[in-house]
Design an enzyme around this catalytic site. Structure first.
Site, PDB file in Angstrom:
ATOM      1  N   ARG A 159       7.524   3.458   5.027  1.00 44.37           N
ATOM      2  CA  ARG A 159       6.205   3.292   4.413  1.00 44.37           C
ATOM      3  C   ARG A 159       5.937   5.282   3.562  1.00 44.37           C
ATOM      4  O   ARG A 159       5.052   5.680   3.211  1.00 44.37           O
ATOM      5  CB  ARG A 159       5.179   3.478   3.968  1.00 44.37           C
ATOM      6  CG  ARG A 159       5.177   2.048   3.731  1.00 44.37           C
ATOM      7  CD  ARG A 159       6.038   1.255   2.419  1.00 44.37           C
ATOM      8  NE  ARG A 159       6.025  -0.044   2.144  1.00 44.37           N
ATOM      9  CZ  ARG A 159       6.146  -0.859   2.535  1.00 44.37           C
ATOM     10  NH1 ARG A 159       7.265  -0.478   3.783  1.00 44.37           N
ATOM     11  NH2 ARG A 159       6.007  -2.797   2.477  1.00 44.37           N
ATOM     12  N   SER A 234       0.139  -3.625  -1.333  1.00 46.50           N
ATOM     13  CA  SER A 234      -0.330  -3.130  -0.037  1.00 46.50           C
ATOM     14  C   SER A 234      -1.454  -1.560  -0.177  1.00 46.50           C
ATOM     15  O   SER A 234      -0.765  -0.631  -0.280  1.00 46.50           O
ATOM     16  CB  SER A 234       0.637  -2.933   1.671  1.00 46.50           C
ATOM     17  OG  SER A 234       1.045  -4.228   1.299  1.00 46.50           O
ATOM     18  N   GLU A 330      -2.367   3.699   2.153  1.00 49.34           N
ATOM     19  CA  GLU A 330      -0.555   3.757   1.147  1.00 49.34           C
ATOM     20  C   GLU A 330      -0.554   3.648  -0.079  1.00 49.34           C
ATOM     21  O   GLU A 330       0.771   5.080   0.141  1.00 49.34           O
ATOM     22  CB  GLU A 330      -0.161   2.480   1.635  1.00 49.34           C
ATOM     23  CG  GLU A 330       1.206   2.696   1.372  1.00 49.34           C
ATOM     24  CD  GLU A 330       2.218   0.920   0.766  1.00 49.34           C
ATOM     25  OE1 GLU A 330       3.220   0.902  -0.018  1.00 49.34           O
ATOM     26  OE2 GLU A 330       1.760   0.456   1.602  1.00 49.34           O
TER      27      GLU A 330
HETATM   28  N1  EPU Z   1      -2.576 -11.752   6.793  1.00 44.96           N
HETATM   29  C1  EPU Z   1      -3.401 -12.674   6.600  1.00 44.96           C
HETATM   30  N2  EPU Z   1      -4.248 -12.253   6.262  1.00 44.96           N
HETATM   31  C2  EPU Z   1      -4.202 -11.792   4.536  1.00 44.96           C
HETATM   32  C3  EPU Z   1      -3.110 -10.927   4.658  1.00 44.96           C
HETATM   33  C4  EPU Z   1      -1.872 -10.697   5.651  1.00 44.96           C
HETATM   34  O1  EPU Z   1      -4.042 -12.633   7.937  1.00 44.96           O
HETATM   35  O2  EPU Z   1      -5.164 -11.357   4.017  1.00 44.96           O
HETATM   36  C5  EPU Z   1      -1.851 -11.550   8.101  1.00 44.96           C
HETATM   37  C6  EPU Z   1      -0.540 -13.320   7.866  1.00 44.96           C
HETATM   38  O3  EPU Z   1      -1.485 -14.034   8.023  1.00 44.96           O
HETATM   39  C7  EPU Z   1       0.803 -12.623   8.919  1.00 44.96           C
HETATM   40  C8  EPU Z   1       0.688 -10.964   8.782  1.00 44.96           C
HETATM   41  O4  EPU Z   1      -0.819 -10.772   8.143  1.00 44.96           O
HETATM   42  O5  EPU Z   1       0.674 -13.368   9.677  1.00 44.96           O
HETATM   43  C9  EPU Z   1       1.283 -10.411   7.420  1.00 44.96           C
HETATM   44  O6  EPU Z   1       1.262 -11.138   6.074  1.00 44.96           O
HETATM   45  P1  EPU Z   1       2.423 -10.309   5.499  1.00 44.96           P
HETATM   46  O7  EPU Z   1       3.630 -11.315   6.177  1.00 44.96           O
HETATM   47  O8  EPU Z   1       1.388 -10.657   4.419  1.00 44.96           O
HETATM   48  O9  EPU Z   1       2.745  -8.902   5.288  1.00 44.96           O
HETATM   49  P2  EPU Z   1       1.902  -7.436   5.133  1.00 44.96           P
HETATM   50  O10 EPU Z   1       2.012  -7.160   6.610  1.00 44.96           O
HETATM   51  O11 EPU Z   1       0.421  -7.904   4.295  1.00 44.96           O
HETATM   52  C10 EPU Z   1       3.479  -5.858   4.843  1.00 44.96           C
HETATM   53  C11 EPU Z   1       3.847  -5.129   3.175  1.00 44.96           C
HETATM   54  C12 EPU Z   1       4.543  -5.742   2.318  1.00 44.96           C
HETATM   55  C13 EPU Z   1       5.187  -6.539   2.233  1.00 44.96           C
HETATM   56  C14 EPU Z   1       5.664  -7.895   2.690  1.00 44.96           C
HETATM   57  C15 EPU Z   1       6.511  -8.245   2.878  1.00 44.96           C
HETATM   58  C16 EPU Z   1       2.777  -3.306   4.244  1.00 44.96           C
HETATM   59  C17 EPU Z   1       1.857  -1.920   4.301  1.00 44.96           C
HETATM   60  N3  EPU Z   1       2.373  -4.067   3.250  1.00 44.96           N
HETATM   61  O12 EPU Z   1       2.383  -6.684   4.042  1.00 44.96           O
HETATM   62  O13 EPU Z   1       4.306  -4.338   1.519  1.00 44.96           O
HETATM   63  O14 EPU Z   1       6.076  -6.818   0.654  1.00 44.96           O
HETATM   64  O15 EPU Z   1       4.638  -6.737   4.386  1.00 44.96           O
HETATM   65  O16 EPU Z   1       6.871  -7.758   4.165  1.00 44.96           O
HETATM   66  O17 EPU Z   1       3.379  -2.808   4.968  1.00 44.96           O
HETATM   67  C18 EPU Z   1       3.329  -2.959  -0.763  1.00 44.96           C
HETATM   68  O18 EPU Z   1       4.174  -1.829   0.841  1.00 44.96           O
HETATM   69  O19 EPU Z   1       2.977  -2.746  -1.157  1.00 44.96           O
HETATM   70  C19 EPU Z   1       3.442  -4.861   0.164  1.00 44.96           C
HETATM   71  C20 EPU Z   1       3.429  -5.411  -0.554  1.00 44.96           C
END
Ligand code: EPU
Length: 334
Positions: A159, A234, A330
């Site tokens: 990012r 995010s 972010e």
């Molecule tokens: N999780 C929780 N609670 C929550 C949300 C997530 O426990 O409320 C846990 C999930 O269970 C999972 C882990 O966190 O084990 C990862 O969650 P998820 O796959 O939803 O991805 P993320 O790390 O929360 C990142 C990006 C997103 C992108 C997704 C998919 C960042 C800051 N965010 O989210 O990007 O869509 O991976 O690749 O890196 C964005 O940047 O705006 C964005 C949406």
């Protein structure tokens, strides 16, 4: 030339009702050149998908809305596509998919425009735009000169890019060229949620359109549509902590999700940390934390930017107290 006191509510995905004291929609390079020759302190607005407006904007606001997508080169395996900054990102991805050009399908349905996609090296489900990026053209505000940036020049990170760091505020991204596959597409289906989604749809040998459909289904199930509930995806980055710190947390929280970057560094999901602190689904007036993804802050209707910012700071403070982790925002705070 400029319009006075224009509400930016519909031009930022958070739906914050800040005002531009002076506003101009720019649809051509000529107009942009003219503006840049006479104004040096500008606020460039494009998709408005990664900003939180906490105040009215005094600087002249340039709403960059240039359009155009063209195939600039092609060989047997690859195709080079140039898209103008004002093209909507998802519509651009769909255009590529319709032509069977591969590489951007994992990035389906990300809000925002083409011009801002390299700024923060948008990424999702195992792909970042740097993976398909060829080059971009950007105008230097101080000189009006147009400069070409290669992948190395952009210094992409998680990012991150040079446009968020050393060159912040100095360039206006005009267009971006992507190198996509014309055949033998590389299918990125490693991400757990994609695998699950493909299984549900009974697809064993997915094509790029199947991946796009899977990503769209996952995003629609987890992430709020900015047209319905204001948000900016995010709000925080996923933090990277030391393995020692992680092992300490893991003794107290055996199920903490994590991803090892090296032997010394571990990435943990900010969404999990925010949820563990009890914020998921909580609402404070019209500002809140989304019920399906704790990493997404939302504007239910009439929240002001400062309300969302106050909530973000409370979350940062709580996560820091609970986990000794400093969450980094972010989203760009204006
Ligand atoms: N999780 C929780 N609670 C929550 C949300 C997530 O426990 O409320 C846990 C999930 O269970 C999972 C882990 O966190 O084990 C990862 O969650 P998820 O796959 O939803 O991805 P993320 O790390 O929360 C990142 C990006 C997103 C992108 C997704 C998919 C960042 C800051 N965010 O989210 O990007 O869509 O991976 O690749 O890196 C964005 O940047 O705006 C964005 C949406």
């Amino acid at each position: 030339m400029f319009q006075k006191n224009i509400s930016l509510r519909t031009l930022n995905t958070f739906g914050i009702a800040a005002t531009a004291k002076q506003f101009l929609e720019v649809t051509s390079l000529e107009t942009l050149e003219e503006i840049v020759s006479s104004h040096k302190d500008l606020f460039i607005l494009s998709g408005g998908s990664n900003i939180l407006l906490t105040q009215d904007i005094d600087k002249p606001v340039i709403y960059l809305n240039t359009k155009g997508i063209e195939i600039i080169d092609k060989n047997r395996d690859s195709v080079w596509i140039k898209a103008q900054a004002g093209e909507n990102w998802h519509e651009f991805v769909c255009w590529c998919l319709e032509k069977n050009f591969g590489g951007l399908e994992n990035l389906s349905l990300i809000p925002g425009n083409v011009g801002t996609s390299p700024m923060q090296n948008i990424g999702a489900y195992g792909v970042e735009i740097k993976d398909c990026f060829e080059s971009l053209e950007a105008m230097e505000i101080s000189s009006g000169e147009i400069r070409n940036f290669t992948t190395d020049d952009c210094a992409f990170g998680y990012r991150e890019s040079v446009f968020k760091n050393t060159l912040k505020g100095q360039f206006i991204i005009l267009n971006v060229t992507f190198k996509l596959t014309a055949k033998n597409h590389k299918i990125n289906d490693d991400y757990g949620a994609i695998k699950e989604q493909l299984k549900i749809a009974n697809i064993v040998d997915p094509g790029i359109n199947d991946i796009s459909r899977a990503v769209i289904a996952i995003r629609q199930s987890k992430l709020p549509d900015p047209k319905e509930i204001g948000n900016s995806g995010s709000f925080f980055k996923n933090p990277v902590i030391s393995t020692i710190h992680f092992l300490k947390l893991q003794t107290m929280h055996p199920n903490i999700p994590h991803y090892a970057l090296s032997e010394e560094q571990i990435k943990v999901p900010a969404g999990w940390l925010v949820e563990k602190c009890g914020f998921k689904g909580k609402r404070f007036g019209d500002a809140g934390v989304h019920k399906n993804q704790a990493l997404v802050l939302v504007n239910y209707k009439n929240a002001q930017g400062k309300d969302i910012l106050a909530l973000a700071r409370t979350i940062q403070k709580t996560v820091s107290q609970e986990f000794e982790i400093d969450l980094e925002m972010e989203v760009n705070i204006i």
